[in-house]
Design a protein around this motif. Sequence first.
Motif, PDB file in Angstrom:
ATOM      1  N   HIS A  90      81.065  16.985  42.399  1.00 33.95           N
ATOM      2  CA  HIS A  90      80.324  18.204  42.388  1.00 33.95           C
ATOM      3  C   HIS A  90      78.990  18.399  42.917  1.00 33.95           C
ATOM      4  O   HIS A  90      78.417  17.283  43.446  1.00 33.95           O
ATOM      5  N   HIS A  92      74.862  20.520  43.040  1.00 32.02           N
ATOM      6  CA  HIS A  92      73.942  21.012  42.173  1.00 32.02           C
ATOM      7  C   HIS A  92      73.408  22.336  42.830  1.00 32.02           C
ATOM      8  O   HIS A  92      72.204  22.699  42.182  1.00 32.02           O
ATOM      9  N   HIS A 148      78.243  14.280  44.645  1.00 31.94           N
ATOM     10  CA  HIS A 148      78.608  13.018  43.721  1.00 31.94           C
ATOM     11  C   HIS A 148      79.452  13.231  42.556  1.00 31.94           C
ATOM     12  O   HIS A 148      79.585  14.533  42.002  1.00 31.94           O
TER      13      HIS A 148
HETATM   14 FE   LIG Z   1      75.373  15.896  39.052  1.00 37.31          FE
END
Ligand SMILES: [Fe+2]
Length: 198
Positions: A90, A92, A148
Amino acid sequence: MASATSGSTQTAQRISIEQFVSGLRKLREDDFAGVTAALDYITANPVNAESLRPYLFWNAQHYTRNLVDKTDLYELLAICWEPGMRSSIHNHRGQNCWMAAPIGRLAVQNYRVISEDLAAQRCEIVPTDVVEITAARPVAVDPLNPVHEVRNCREWAERAVSLHVYSRPFDSCIVYSVEQRTCGEIGLDYTSMYGTLV
Ligand SMILES: [Fe+2]
């Protein structure tokens, strides 16, 4: 950053989560704009496991996301990982992220995005480095390489709890599949808020 910068590894006195939050609330907007100032604070102020107890909820199927504190500037989550659990790959949403592991340890697998077309839900990403998060070694996600996954390796055979500071708060992210070369947006929910299941 998860791919590069970690905090100092010298031993620091452990404090309660309440003390940690009151210090976090004293940080200024600027301190969250880059990764260094907040990383220094988190590294210098490791949290003792006992004080986290009201915020910890465990689920045998999935890690849990537990809100500890939230302001306009940041949100603080305690995430509970059984052995073998991992996140999706994912990002952010352009927000900064710092992670510490007051209980157990976690591995962060970083990825480099070769191409991404969110409208077509297609992407190509490749794994890069792996960084370990421990109590003494929090990490900051690299804003330039923010994709990550986080995992509590099964062979470590212990539960882990990570503290995540996100600035600013966000309630959705992009998840990626290496094999299928797909990506898409998902919403993020809390398992508990301020010590109460939701
Ligand atoms: Fe994360």
